[in-house]
Design a protein around this motif. Structure first.
Motif, PDB file in Angstrom:
ATOM      1  N   LEU A 139       0.979  -1.126   0.070  1.00  0.00           N
ATOM      2  CA  LEU A 139       0.184   0.017   0.180  1.00  0.00           C
ATOM      3  C   LEU A 139       0.731   1.275  -0.022  1.00  0.00           C
ATOM      4  O   LEU A 139       2.017   1.139   0.903  1.00  0.00           O
ATOM      5  CB  LEU A 139      -0.790  -0.142   1.301  1.00  0.00           C
ATOM      6  CG  LEU A 139      -1.903  -1.262   1.482  1.00  0.00           C
ATOM      7  CD1 LEU A 139      -2.452  -1.144   2.861  1.00  0.00           C
ATOM      8  CD2 LEU A 139      -3.041  -1.254   0.145  1.00  0.00           C
ATOM      9  N   SER A 140       0.450   2.448  -0.491  1.00  0.00           N
ATOM     10  CA  SER A 140       1.056   3.401  -0.565  1.00  0.00           C
ATOM     11  C   SER A 140       0.774   4.385   0.576  1.00  0.00           C
ATOM     12  O   SER A 140      -0.266   3.917   1.399  1.00  0.00           O
ATOM     13  CB  SER A 140       0.689   4.456  -1.815  1.00  0.00           C
ATOM     14  OG  SER A 140      -0.604   4.755  -1.566  1.00  0.00           O
ATOM     15  N   ALA A 141       1.575   5.292   0.954  1.00  0.00           N
ATOM     16  CA  ALA A 141       1.443   6.000   2.123  1.00  0.00           C
ATOM     17  C   ALA A 141      -0.332   6.505   2.215  1.00  0.00           C
ATOM     18  O   ALA A 141      -0.936   6.360   3.241  1.00  0.00           O
ATOM     19  CB  ALA A 141       2.268   7.244   2.364  1.00  0.00           C
ATOM     20  N   PRO A 142      -0.540   7.187   1.051  1.00  0.00           N
ATOM     21  CA  PRO A 142      -2.111   7.740   1.075  1.00  0.00           C
ATOM     22  C   PRO A 142      -3.088   6.509   1.281  1.00  0.00           C
ATOM     23  O   PRO A 142      -4.292   6.956   1.876  1.00  0.00           O
ATOM     24  CB  PRO A 142      -2.271   8.290  -0.184  1.00  0.00           C
ATOM     25  CG  PRO A 142      -0.812   8.753  -0.831  1.00  0.00           C
ATOM     26  CD  PRO A 142       0.033   7.601  -0.129  1.00  0.00           C
ATOM     27  N   GLN A 143      -2.971   5.265   0.881  1.00  0.00           N
ATOM     28  CA  GLN A 143      -3.838   4.539   0.967  1.00  0.00           C
ATOM     29  C   GLN A 143      -3.626   3.982   2.635  1.00  0.00           C
ATOM     30  O   GLN A 143      -4.772   3.628   2.970  1.00  0.00           O
ATOM     31  CB  GLN A 143      -3.274   3.252   0.185  1.00  0.00           C
ATOM     32  CG  GLN A 143      -3.688   3.242  -1.324  1.00  0.00           C
ATOM     33  CD  GLN A 143      -3.071   1.940  -2.096  1.00  0.00           C
ATOM     34  OE1 GLN A 143      -1.894   1.695  -1.987  1.00  0.00           O
ATOM     35  NE2 GLN A 143      -3.884   1.619  -2.822  1.00  0.00           N
TER      36      GLN A 143
ATOM     37  N   ALA B 262       3.285   2.314  10.139  1.00  0.00           N
ATOM     38  CA  ALA B 262       2.784   1.206   9.020  1.00  0.00           C
ATOM     39  C   ALA B 262       4.140   0.966   8.181  1.00  0.00           C
ATOM     40  O   ALA B 262       4.675  -0.124   7.845  1.00  0.00           O
ATOM     41  CB  ALA B 262       1.660   1.282   8.336  1.00  0.00           C
ATOM     42  N   LEU B 263       4.372   2.124   7.730  1.00  0.00           N
ATOM     43  CA  LEU B 263       5.687   2.269   6.606  1.00  0.00           C
ATOM     44  C   LEU B 263       6.614   1.739   7.387  1.00  0.00           C
ATOM     45  O   LEU B 263       7.921   1.216   6.690  1.00  0.00           O
ATOM     46  CB  LEU B 263       5.842   3.678   6.109  1.00  0.00           C
ATOM     47  CG  LEU B 263       4.781   3.979   5.348  1.00  0.00           C
ATOM     48  CD1 LEU B 263       4.966   5.397   4.889  1.00  0.00           C
ATOM     49  CD2 LEU B 263       4.515   3.063   3.915  1.00  0.00           C
TER      50      LEU B 263
ATOM     51  N   VAL C  67       0.311  -4.974   7.659  1.00  0.00           N
ATOM     52  CA  VAL C  67       0.748  -3.473   7.595  1.00  0.00           C
ATOM     53  C   VAL C  67       1.104  -2.933   8.893  1.00  0.00           C
ATOM     54  O   VAL C  67       2.419  -2.328   9.028  1.00  0.00           O
ATOM     55  CB  VAL C  67      -0.289  -2.831   6.769  1.00  0.00           C
ATOM     56  CG1 VAL C  67       0.251  -1.137   6.917  1.00  0.00           C
ATOM     57  CG2 VAL C  67      -0.637  -3.014   5.644  1.00  0.00           C
ATOM     58  N   TRP C  68       0.555  -3.171  10.028  1.00  0.00           N
ATOM     59  CA  TRP C  68       0.813  -2.809  11.204  1.00  0.00           C
ATOM     60  C   TRP C  68       1.564  -3.728  12.237  1.00  0.00           C
ATOM     61  O   TRP C  68       1.965  -3.363  13.312  1.00  0.00           O
ATOM     62  CB  TRP C  68      -0.474  -2.207  11.964  1.00  0.00           C
ATOM     63  CG  TRP C  68      -0.651  -0.683  11.784  1.00  0.00           C
ATOM     64  CD1 TRP C  68       0.034   0.637  11.688  1.00  0.00           C
ATOM     65  CD2 TRP C  68      -1.714  -0.311  10.623  1.00  0.00           C
ATOM     66  NE1 TRP C  68      -0.401   1.709  11.262  1.00  0.00           N
ATOM     67  CE2 TRP C  68      -1.597   1.100  10.405  1.00  0.00           C
ATOM     68  CE3 TRP C  68      -2.782  -0.900   9.744  1.00  0.00           C
ATOM     69  CZ2 TRP C  68      -2.577   1.855   9.662  1.00  0.00           C
ATOM     70  CZ3 TRP C  68      -3.441  -0.322   9.034  1.00  0.00           C
ATOM     71  CH2 TRP C  68      -3.360   0.873   8.824  1.00  0.00           C
TER      72      TRP C  68
END
Length: 69
Positions: free
Chosen positions: A3-7, A29-30, A53-54
């Motif tokens: 996923l991208s940061a905006p997603q 998450a990133l 992601v998290w």
């Protein structure tokens, strides 16, 4: 899938985070998974794994622990 940061921010917002919370949740998450929804890490010292992601801990949330299913 990554996923991208905006997603990620969109998911955080829909989960109830607001303002700086969205920014912080996205940064976590990133840092934890690089945005990879299929990320599985471990085993941890207690034998659990971390998911998504998290990087949700499988011991704290066994409903997400695919190693126990």
């Amino acid at each position: 899938m990554k996923l991208s940061a905006p997603q990620i921010a969109g998911y955080a917002y829909r989960a109830g985070f607001r303002f700086d919370g969205v920014v912080i949740a996205t940064a976590i998450a990133l840092a934890e998974s690089g945005g990879d929804v299929g990320q599985i890490s471990g085993p941890n010292l207690d034998g659990s794994f971390d998911y998504g992601v998290w990087q949700i801990d499988g011991k704290a949330h066994p409903e997400y622990d695919v190693h126990r299913l």
